[in-house]
Scaffold this motif. Structure first.
Motif: not given
Length: 535
Positions: A110, A114, A172, A333, A337, A341, A359, A362-363
């Motif tokens: 990430y 990311g 992250e 994103r 993610i 992921g 997830q 996290l997003w």
């Protein structure tokens, strides 16, 4: 000696009377007063308690901006050189290395890939759909690739959200900030027309930036860790951590490395290694409380000033580009993610899996904040698109903080991600009560033995405390018997406590001069990781 001191005050007096300094002090006191006022109100009125403190400060700052009340000029240098190092250090200090190592695969994916996905999506999307210039697209993409989920992580800790999610999001964010700052510096030259994009050259410069940052951070972190083994002076050790946060950043930047990566490296080493071998438990507590205060203090100022710096006319002028940037950022994103992921789950196996619900959080929790603003404001004035870049970044940041930040808690509840965390919090609270009442009983027994008070009075107090202590012990026993998760949780806590006692003992021997180097922990491979392994 007297004359030299008098001469000193005579020389300094004109500077103290400088109207500019006096005005800055007034502005600083005003910012502190507003911040502390917001902190007080957020605890007095129950309706405000559900709003994360940092977001409440942002709302107050926006209100001041609407009224055109400007508290102070917020320069990017102020954030990057004064505010950013301690915020990064505090987060790294509190990040458990063992947990970070467990989830290192998703964190690295990430934090690095990311950023590449986010920058690429914004660069191509803003040019294709918003008609932005290459310079604007590059700088907006690099600025918005830095996540800053301060309020979300604070919410995670408050609600006791699963440690895996908290570790991945915080890890992250820490390394992502460093990668984003490096990416911004690399792309700034291209945006200004001073350099040409070359993949091999860009990768090489990135590795140099990161390598120097890790090297400097490692040297300072391990150096201070072994230095603090030689003495036990809490205030000096606390001061050394503060100096290391700023010193590491400045030295790394001066040598051409990433100051952000360097500070994170130093914080991780001192928080997980240095504090164990070089600080006794009392000193660790003093240092941790100091950094908790400093983080609260700086966040209070930063989020208030960010809201205060918003220029609404610029947001209105660039509204179409802001909306497109928000859509692109959310899409990028989501790709990073969920795709990364899935890759992480394939690499790590079922034990380290990131569930889909996790997830989603996290997003949605990938907010943008102070780092993005600092990068946007640091764009040189010579670039004609500077105000456009600042407006887009500010607009996206406000959306993430106000919309995503305020809806994260309801989303956690909707996805049922709190799970067993409330019961773990209840267990921790009862454990703390048991420890506190046990100490009270020990003190009362000492008073009774030494006959410090009337024996009948002390006996009555002991009976009251004993009743409360028995009740807490009974509740704890019921909780452990009825819940397998709590039994495993209690076992893991006991394991960590025993390992800490072993490390503290070695540190005492080193400070006493009976050992020269810290010994390899023996209990690490003896104590079971999980309660089931002990049977």
């Amino acid at each position: 000696m007297f004359d030299s001191v008098m001469d000193f005050f005579i020389a300094v007096e004109p500077a103290l009377e400088d109207p500019a300094i006096e005005e800055h002090l007034r502005q600083f006191c005003l910012v502190l007063s507003v911040s502390l006022g917001v902190a007080t109100l957020s605890r007095v009125f129950s309706v405000l308690r559900n709003i994360p403190y940092t977001l409440l400060l942002l709302l107050v700052g926006l209100g001041l901006a609407v009224l055109d009340v400007r508290l102070i000029n917020l320069s990017p240098q102020l954030i990057l050189f004064i505010f950013l190092p301690p915020l990064l250090f505090e987060a790294a200090w509190n990040l458990n290395w063992k947990s970070l190592k467990q989830y290192s695969v998703p964190v690295v994916l990430y934090a690095i890939l990311g950023v590449v996905i986010c920058v690429s999506a914004l660069v191509f999307g803003l040019q294709a759909f918003a008609g932005a210039s290459l310079a604007t697209a590059l700088l907006v993409g690099a600025s918005l690739s830095a996540t800053d989920p301060v309020s979300v992580v604070a919410l995670f800790r408050e609600l006791g959200v699963d440690k895996k999610l908290t570790t991945v999001m915080e890890g992250e964010s820490l390394f992502n900030d460093g990668v984003a700052v490096v990416a911004f510096n690399l792309l700034l030259g291209i945006a200004l027309g001073l350099e040409q994009f070359d993949v091999s050259v860009t990768i090489a410069r990135f590795l140099v930036f990161v390598g120097i940052g890790i090297s400097i951070g490692g040297l300072i972190g391990f150096g201070l860790s072994f230095l603090t083994q030689r003495f036990d002076i809490p205030l000096v050790e606390q001061s050394l951590t503060l100096v290391s946060a700023y010193g590491t950043y400045l030295v790394a930047e001066e040598l051409g490395g990433s100051g952000v990566i360097a500070v994170v490296t130093t914080g991780l080493i001192l928080g997980n290694f240095g504090s164990r071998i070089g600080m006794n438990p009392r000193t660790r507590l003093v240092v941790s409380e100091f950094w908790e205060f400093l983080s609260f203090f700086i966040n209070s100022i930063v989020f208030l000033l960010i809201g205060d710096q918003v220029r609404f006319q610029g947001l209105i002028d660039e509204l179409d580009k802001i909306l497109i940037a928000i859509a692109l950022m959310l899409a990028a994103r989501a790709v990073s993610i969920f795709a990364l992921g899935a890759l992480s789950n394939a690499v790590t196996g079922p034990d380290m899996d990131l569930p889909v619900k996790g997830q989603v959080i996290l997003w949605w929790g990938g907010l943008r904040g102070s780092v993005s603003v600092a990068l946007a404001l640091s764009v040189p004035a010579m670039l004609s698109e500077r105000q456009e870049v600042i407006a887009i970044v500010f607009g996206v940041m406000l959306f993430t903080l106000l919309v995503q930040g305020l809806t994260t808690k309801p989303l956690l509840e909707y996805l049922n991600l709190l799970g067993d965390q409330p019961i773990k919090l209840e267990y921790n609270q009862m454990t703390a009560q048991r420890a506190a009442l046990t100490r009270v009983m020990q003190r009362l027994e000492t008073m009774k033995t030494n006959q410090e008070f009337d024996p009948e009075f002390v006996g009555y107090q002991m009976a009251l405390v004993a009743g409360q202590l028995d009740t807490v012990k009974e509740n704890l026993a019921k909780l452990e018997q009825q819940n397998d998760v709590i039994r495993e949780f209690a076992s893991n806590q006991l394991r960590e406590e025993l390992l800490a006692i072993e490390a503290d003992t070695y540190a005492e021997f080193i400070r006493a001069g009976q050992l020269k180097n810290s010994l390899t922990p023996l209990l690490e491979g003896v104590l079971p990781d999980r309660i089931g392994e002990s049977h």
